[in-house]
Design a protein around this motif. Sequence first.
Motif, PDB file in Angstrom:
ATOM      1  N   ALA A 244       1.067 -12.307  14.876  1.00  0.00           N
ATOM      2  CA  ALA A 244       0.954 -11.197  15.628  1.00  0.00           C
ATOM      3  C   ALA A 244       0.186 -10.187  14.859  1.00  0.00           C
ATOM      4  O   ALA A 244      -0.265 -10.089  13.801  1.00  0.00           O
ATOM      5  CB  ALA A 244       2.272 -10.366  16.033  1.00  0.00           C
TER       6      ALA A 244
ATOM      7  N   GLN B  11     -14.621 -10.352  10.762  1.00  0.00           N
ATOM      8  CA  GLN B  11     -14.011 -10.035  11.982  1.00  0.00           C
ATOM      9  C   GLN B  11     -15.349  -9.381  12.802  1.00  0.00           C
ATOM     10  O   GLN B  11     -15.440  -9.842  13.799  1.00  0.00           O
ATOM     11  CB  GLN B  11     -12.980  -9.114  11.994  1.00  0.00           C
TER      12      GLN B  11
ATOM     13  N   LYS C  18      -2.409 -10.461   8.033  1.00  0.00           N
ATOM     14  CA  LYS C  18      -3.161 -11.537   8.024  1.00  0.00           C
ATOM     15  C   LYS C  18      -4.561 -11.354   7.325  1.00  0.00           C
ATOM     16  O   LYS C  18      -4.893 -12.216   6.370  1.00  0.00           O
ATOM     17  CB  LYS C  18      -3.571 -12.326   9.211  1.00  0.00           C
ATOM     18  N   SER C  19      -4.899 -10.082   7.780  1.00  0.00           N
ATOM     19  CA  SER C  19      -6.237  -9.915   7.147  1.00  0.00           C
ATOM     20  C   SER C  19      -6.164  -9.362   5.517  1.00  0.00           C
ATOM     21  O   SER C  19      -7.017  -9.711   4.773  1.00  0.00           O
ATOM     22  CB  SER C  19      -6.956  -8.567   7.897  1.00  0.00           C
ATOM     23  N   VAL C  20      -4.831  -8.726   5.430  1.00  0.00           N
ATOM     24  CA  VAL C  20      -4.673  -8.323   4.225  1.00  0.00           C
ATOM     25  C   VAL C  20      -4.392  -9.497   3.084  1.00  0.00           C
ATOM     26  O   VAL C  20      -5.094  -9.652   2.031  1.00  0.00           O
ATOM     27  CB  VAL C  20      -3.431  -7.556   3.895  1.00  0.00           C
TER      28      VAL C  20
ATOM     29  N   HIS D 256      -5.584 -15.358  15.968  1.00  0.00           N
ATOM     30  CA  HIS D 256      -4.347 -15.400  16.896  1.00  0.00           C
ATOM     31  C   HIS D 256      -4.558 -16.080  17.963  1.00  0.00           C
ATOM     32  O   HIS D 256      -3.981 -15.699  19.271  1.00  0.00           O
ATOM     33  CB  HIS D 256      -3.657 -13.840  17.053  1.00  0.00           C
TER      34      HIS D 256
ATOM     35  N   PHE E  18       0.691  -1.195  -0.035  1.00  0.00           N
ATOM     36  CA  PHE E  18       0.074   0.015   0.186  1.00  0.00           C
ATOM     37  C   PHE E  18       1.014   1.152   0.072  1.00  0.00           C
ATOM     38  O   PHE E  18       1.658   1.624   0.868  1.00  0.00           O
ATOM     39  CB  PHE E  18      -0.920   0.068   1.050  1.00  0.00           C
TER      40      PHE E  18
ATOM     41  N   LYS F  85       4.232   0.702   0.617  1.00  0.00           N
ATOM     42  CA  LYS F  85       4.717   0.116   2.027  1.00  0.00           C
ATOM     43  C   LYS F  85       4.407  -1.365   1.788  1.00  0.00           C
ATOM     44  O   LYS F  85       3.056  -1.916   1.637  1.00  0.00           O
ATOM     45  CB  LYS F  85       3.974   0.613   3.215  1.00  0.00           C
TER      46      LYS F  85
HETATM   47  N1  LIG Z   1      -6.295  -0.553   3.009  1.00  0.00           N
HETATM   48  C1  LIG Z   1      -5.076  -0.381   3.572  1.00  0.00           C
HETATM   49  N2  LIG Z   1      -4.443   0.642   3.118  1.00  0.00           N
HETATM   50  C2  LIG Z   1      -3.304   0.892   3.655  1.00  0.00           C
HETATM   51  N3  LIG Z   1      -2.662  -0.059   4.345  1.00  0.00           N
HETATM   52  C3  LIG Z   1      -3.049  -0.965   5.003  1.00  0.00           C
HETATM   53  C4  LIG Z   1      -4.707  -1.304   4.465  1.00  0.00           C
HETATM   54  N4  LIG Z   1      -5.139  -2.556   5.219  1.00  0.00           N
HETATM   55  C5  LIG Z   1      -4.249  -3.033   5.844  1.00  0.00           C
HETATM   56  N5  LIG Z   1      -3.156  -1.994   6.035  1.00  0.00           N
HETATM   57  C6  LIG Z   1      -1.914  -2.017   6.638  1.00  0.00           C
HETATM   58  O1  LIG Z   1      -1.366  -3.340   6.378  1.00  0.00           O
HETATM   59  C7  LIG Z   1      -0.828  -3.840   7.473  1.00  0.00           C
HETATM   60  C8  LIG Z   1      -1.088  -5.257   7.971  1.00  0.00           C
HETATM   61  O2  LIG Z   1      -2.810  -5.144   8.197  1.00  0.00           O
HETATM   62  P1  LIG Z   1      -3.791  -6.381   8.904  1.00  0.00           P
HETATM   63  O3  LIG Z   1      -4.952  -5.973   8.892  1.00  0.00           O
HETATM   64  O4  LIG Z   1      -3.615  -7.452   7.487  1.00  0.00           O
HETATM   65  O5  LIG Z   1      -2.971  -7.036  10.126  1.00  0.00           O
HETATM   66  P2  LIG Z   1      -3.331  -8.224  11.007  1.00  0.00           P
HETATM   67  O6  LIG Z   1      -2.576  -9.232  10.766  1.00  0.00           O
HETATM   68  O7  LIG Z   1      -4.842  -8.841  10.194  1.00  0.00           O
HETATM   69  O8  LIG Z   1      -3.729  -7.732  12.357  1.00  0.00           O
HETATM   70  P3  LIG Z   1      -5.054  -7.846  13.500  1.00  0.00           P
HETATM   71  O9  LIG Z   1      -4.607  -9.155  13.964  1.00  0.00           O
HETATM   72  O10 LIG Z   1      -4.794  -6.776  14.324  1.00  0.00           O
HETATM   73  O11 LIG Z   1      -6.253  -8.181  12.734  1.00  0.00           O
HETATM   74  C9  LIG Z   1      -0.872  -3.093   8.799  1.00  0.00           C
HETATM   75  O12 LIG Z   1      -0.008  -2.272   9.001  1.00  0.00           O
HETATM   76  C10 LIG Z   1      -1.988  -2.023   8.141  1.00  0.00           C
HETATM   77  O13 LIG Z   1      -1.811  -0.651   8.424  1.00  0.00           O
END
Ligand SMILES: Nc1ncnc2c1ncn2[C@@H]1O[C@H](COP(=O)(O)OP(=O)(O)OP(=O)(O)O)[C@@H](O)[C@H]1O
Lengths: 243, 249
Positions: B35, B85, B40-42, B196, B11, B14
């Motif tokens: 963690a 979620q 994971k969600s992405v 998690h 993104f 990044k």
């Molecule tokens: N639409 C978006 N635009 C920009 N950055 C994003 C977007 N969605 C997620 N991110 C970034 O991607 C990274 C991973 O986010 P993600 O939601 O996948 O984490 P996660 O592993 O699911 O965490 P959690 O267990 O808290 O849900 C984070 O740093 C978040 O800021």
Amino acid sequence: MRRLGEYILFLKKMFSNREPLTTYVRLFFQECINIGINSLFLVGFVSLFVGAVIALQMAYNIVSPLLPKYIIGLATREMMILEMAPTLSAIVFAGKVGSQIAGGIGTMRITEQIDALEVMGINSASYLVLPKIIAGMAMLPLLAILSAALGIWGGYLATIFGNLSPTEDYIYGIQNTFVSFEVPFAIIKAFVFGFIVTSISAFKGYNVKGGALEVGKASTDAVTASCIAILAADFILADTLLS
Amino acid sequence: MIEIKNVGKSFQGKEVLMDISATFEKGKTNMIIGASGTGKSVLLKTIVGLFSPNKGSVLYDGRDFHASTIREQKIIRGEIGMLFQGSALFDSLTVAENVRFPLNIHSDMSESEKDDKVNFYLKRVGLENAAHKMPSEISGGMQKRVGIARAIVMNSQYLFCDEPNSGLDPQTAWMIDQLIHEITQEYNLTTVIVSHDMNSVMEIGEYIMFMYKGLKIWEGTKDEILDAEPKELKDFLFSNKLVRTFKGI
Ligand SMILES: Nc1ncnc2c1ncn2[C@@H]1O[C@H](COP(=O)(O)OP(=O)(O)OP(=O)(O)O)[C@@H](O)[C@H]1O
Ligand SMILES: [Mg+2]
């Protein structure tokens, strides 16, 4: 300027790869009822009083005995149809319906309901927004017609209760030198405003990021942006259509 | 079976996912753990097509999702169910209408067939008495169950769950885990769960993939995970002081 580009892309997304038309018909009627009823009372109330106030102020301003009393009716009609009915309805509409649209769609965004629609293979922009826009474009002209009628009636009531002029003069005034293009002009304005309010509000809601705080902010932003756009469009339409 | 091949996603420059490959098998409960903020969600949203990857591909039984036409994607989407979620139930619709929603979109069943189907799946998740309630009137655990019913009502082949038991008490969380696990075996689904919660991993995880800062660090089964080598995984598993003392690390 970048927001404007995003707004146009958003509108484009809405029309590409739509659901079958039958899906929208039911949604459209639901939205019409929802949107119409939502602003009906306030638009009616505001119009009635604005019409009455215009009549009162005209009467107050006509001190010269040379000016005929029927000017009160004439002025009320002109102001209501040309400006107050479409513009005022649109601004009330932005406050009631626009904020509701932005808040509703914004909440769906942050609670992942929009993602859920997308995963099901639905174009969420068109599914959620298109019926609202079309309903807005259908309902706002109706509201504006109602508003004009109530405004003129409000002026009539003010004439009676405020003893401003004989009622025959008021009736004569609202019929005098009537330009029939004014009504379609008002309807065109309302039609355009309906599109402006619903599409801007939906756009603000659709692009919410974050939480409840941002949804609230999107609601107020939607009203502000809609009002500015309404007044700008009002100016442009008056300039192009009336000259 | 779902295969993801060298998926990368960033993104605004990044990098959130880096070169991730994995295979999720049919009839198994596959889990993605890691963690908070590791992507994971992405990853899950990239698999279901809410994000498109910057590189790599996602194959649904051989069909490359992101290279498909919109029409082909829509067919695959008819086979996908997802539990979000926060459940993501449509809050203007009743429980039964929520479950019915995908049928209205994707199937040409008659109204009474839809009714039967909705009732069947509501019963399957134990909610036949809540059919006419609004989502706001039921508890979080019940909302998850409605979400599951909505996800599988299309006879889905693929089930995705993003933290299905977050925000639930341990007992309800266990029950949701069991429900997902049973349904996976019953309907032979390819299920992918992001979590998690180590309890659910040890209960139902058949294939486990561990992510750390956008990278896949480890994969294996729940029997192997306690002896896994990578330090990041050990830190994740044994963050608890008591366990660390017990294991002597
Ligand atoms: N639409 C978006 N635009 C920009 N950055 C994003 C977007 N969605 C997620 N991110 C970034 O991607 C990274 C991973 O986010 P993600 O939601 O996948 O984490 P996660 O592993 O699911 O965490 P959690 O267990 O808290 O849900 C984070 O740093 C978040 O800021
Ligand atoms: Mg997450």
